[in-house]
Design a protein around this motif. Structure first.
Motif, PDB file in Angstrom:
ATOM      1  N   LEU A  27       0.987  -1.036   0.026  1.00  0.00           N
ATOM      2  CA  LEU A  27       0.169   0.023  -0.067  1.00  0.00           C
ATOM      3  C   LEU A  27       0.844   1.262   0.147  1.00  0.00           C
ATOM      4  N   ALA A  28       0.748   2.266  -1.085  1.00  0.00           N
ATOM      5  CA  ALA A  28       1.485   3.301  -1.140  1.00  0.00           C
ATOM      6  C   ALA A  28       1.430   3.984   0.020  1.00  0.00           C
ATOM      7  N   GLY A  29       2.853   4.472   0.592  1.00  0.00           N
ATOM      8  CA  GLY A  29       2.876   5.221   1.824  1.00  0.00           C
ATOM      9  C   GLY A  29       2.836   4.692   3.072  1.00  0.00           C
ATOM     10  N   LEU A  30       2.613   3.182   3.249  1.00  0.00           N
ATOM     11  CA  LEU A  30       2.178   2.432   4.269  1.00  0.00           C
ATOM     12  C   LEU A  30       2.985   1.236   4.437  1.00  0.00           C
ATOM     13  N   GLY A  31       3.030   0.425   3.509  1.00  0.00           N
ATOM     14  CA  GLY A  31       3.830  -0.831   3.568  1.00  0.00           C
ATOM     15  C   GLY A  31       2.870  -1.921   3.141  1.00  0.00           C
ATOM     16  N   VAL A  32       3.140  -3.113   4.055  1.00  0.00           N
ATOM     17  CA  VAL A  32       2.744  -4.402   3.245  1.00  0.00           C
ATOM     18  C   VAL A  32       1.335  -4.546   4.197  1.00  0.00           C
ATOM     19  N   GLU A  33       0.335  -4.397   3.547  1.00  0.00           N
ATOM     20  CA  GLU A  33      -1.281  -4.716   4.076  1.00  0.00           C
ATOM     21  C   GLU A  33      -1.053  -6.131   5.005  1.00  0.00           C
ATOM     22  N   GLY A  34      -1.438  -5.767   6.275  1.00  0.00           N
ATOM     23  CA  GLY A  34      -1.803  -7.023   7.147  1.00  0.00           C
ATOM     24  C   GLY A  34      -0.372  -7.243   8.005  1.00  0.00           C
ATOM     25  N   ASP A  35       0.725  -6.496   7.904  1.00  0.00           N
ATOM     26  CA  ASP A  35       1.899  -6.632   8.300  1.00  0.00           C
ATOM     27  C   ASP A  35       1.945  -5.556   9.576  1.00  0.00           C
ATOM     28  N   ALA A  36       2.505  -6.182  10.799  1.00  0.00           N
ATOM     29  CA  ALA A  36       2.627  -5.379  12.089  1.00  0.00           C
ATOM     30  C   ALA A  36       3.342  -3.853  11.691  1.00  0.00           C
ATOM     31  N   HIS A  37       4.344  -4.002  10.654  1.00  0.00           N
ATOM     32  CA  HIS A  37       5.055  -2.809  10.337  1.00  0.00           C
ATOM     33  C   HIS A  37       4.302  -1.766   9.431  1.00  0.00           C
ATOM     34  N   LEU A  38       3.078  -1.937   9.276  1.00  0.00           N
ATOM     35  CA  LEU A  38       2.506  -0.936   8.436  1.00  0.00           C
ATOM     36  C   LEU A  38       2.161   0.353   9.045  1.00  0.00           C
ATOM     37  N   GLY A  39       2.594   1.391   8.244  1.00  0.00           N
ATOM     38  CA  GLY A  39       2.303   2.770   8.804  1.00  0.00           C
ATOM     39  C   GLY A  39       3.044   3.587   8.242  1.00  0.00           C
ATOM     40  N   VAL A  40       2.636   4.932   8.378  1.00  0.00           N
ATOM     41  CA  VAL A  40       3.409   6.214   8.069  1.00  0.00           C
ATOM     42  C   VAL A  40       4.555   6.494   8.960  1.00  0.00           C
ATOM     43  N   GLU A 155       4.414   3.098  -4.935  1.00  0.00           N
ATOM     44  CA  GLU A 155       3.153   2.710  -5.630  1.00  0.00           C
ATOM     45  C   GLU A 155       2.701   1.381  -5.271  1.00  0.00           C
ATOM     46  N   GLY A 156       1.738   1.166  -4.668  1.00  0.00           N
ATOM     47  CA  GLY A 156       1.010  -0.164  -4.424  1.00  0.00           C
ATOM     48  C   GLY A 156       0.707  -1.092  -5.584  1.00  0.00           C
ATOM     49  N   GLY A 157       0.661  -2.239  -4.978  1.00  0.00           N
ATOM     50  CA  GLY A 157       0.159  -3.443  -5.725  1.00  0.00           C
ATOM     51  C   GLY A 157       0.413  -4.796  -5.326  1.00  0.00           C
ATOM     52  N   GLU A 158      -0.054  -5.619  -5.857  1.00  0.00           N
ATOM     53  CA  GLU A 158       0.252  -7.154  -5.357  1.00  0.00           C
ATOM     54  C   GLU A 158       1.321  -7.659  -5.991  1.00  0.00           C
ATOM     55  N   ILE A 159       2.092  -8.273  -5.201  1.00  0.00           N
ATOM     56  CA  ILE A 159       3.283  -9.095  -5.687  1.00  0.00           C
ATOM     57  C   ILE A 159       3.432 -10.559  -5.249  1.00  0.00           C
ATOM     58  N   ARG A 160       4.092 -11.282  -5.968  1.00  0.00           N
ATOM     59  CA  ARG A 160       3.973 -12.892  -5.660  1.00  0.00           C
ATOM     60  C   ARG A 160       5.365 -13.373  -6.156  1.00  0.00           C
TER      61      ARG A 160
END
Length: 180
Positions: A27-40, A155-160
């Motif tokens: 997620l742009a500006g935040l990090g990995v969705e659902g991860d403990a380290h997500l945030g500004v 820039e956000g997006g899904e990665i695999r």
């Protein structure tokens, strides 16, 4: 073979290792969705204790699979995500990139490299002797950090796993990585 994502990981809790996933969403500006380290702002506990208003320059942690290979050759059993990384790569010299490098991961996600991960004693709690393998001194006595790099999501997006990685270097002069 070009640069590629070999594994992706995230964990909702503050644990040393992160379970691998089929995919993760940045997620742009935040990090990995659902991860403990997500945030500004910072989420790493030691940094929050110092100043919780610091910007989060450690939204995404990347480690090169070549480090895992080296550690296994030295007798350590290390798999993707176990050293806390969100993205495991192969075929790109992460530690040689300058600050500000853009890593395009898959079709849409872009991570800007902010610096080196600074490994701590928790790494020895995971596996005894691992810290001395990822934190060394060079011939001049300078500290060399090998435990991956950190970045922020531009820039956000899904990665695999299997996604290609494209490296875009910043304008010169390049600034070498330091711990963040």
């Amino acid at each position: 073979m070009g640069a590629v994502v070999t594994a992706v990981s995230r964990d909702e809790g503050h644990h040393f290792s992160k379970p691998t996933r089929d995919s993760i969403r940045l997620l742009a500006g935040l990090g990995v969705e659902g991860d403990a380290h997500l945030g500004v702002t910072v989420k790493h506990r030691s940094r929050v204790a110092q100043d919780p208003t610091q910007p989060n320059l450690r939204q995404v942690h990347l480690i090169h699979a070549e480090l895992h290979d080296e550690l296994r050759a030295a007798g350590h059993q290390v798999a993707p995500g176990e050293m806390g990384e969100n993205v495991t790569t192969r075929g790109v010299d992460l530690l040689g990139l300058p600050v500000g490098t853009l890593l395009r991961l898959g079709d849409a996600a872009v991570v800007e490299v902010t610096g080196l991960r600074n490994p701590c004693v928790q790494i020895d709690n995971f596996q005894a002797g691992l810290l001395k393998r990822v934190l060394r001194r060079d011939e001049a006595g300078n500290l060399v950090r090998l435990a991956g790099i950190m970045g922020v999501v531009r820039e956000g997006g899904e990665i695999r796993p299997g996604d290609e990685i494209t490296v875009e270097l910043p304008a010169e002069p390049h600034r070498p990585l330091d711990r963040v």
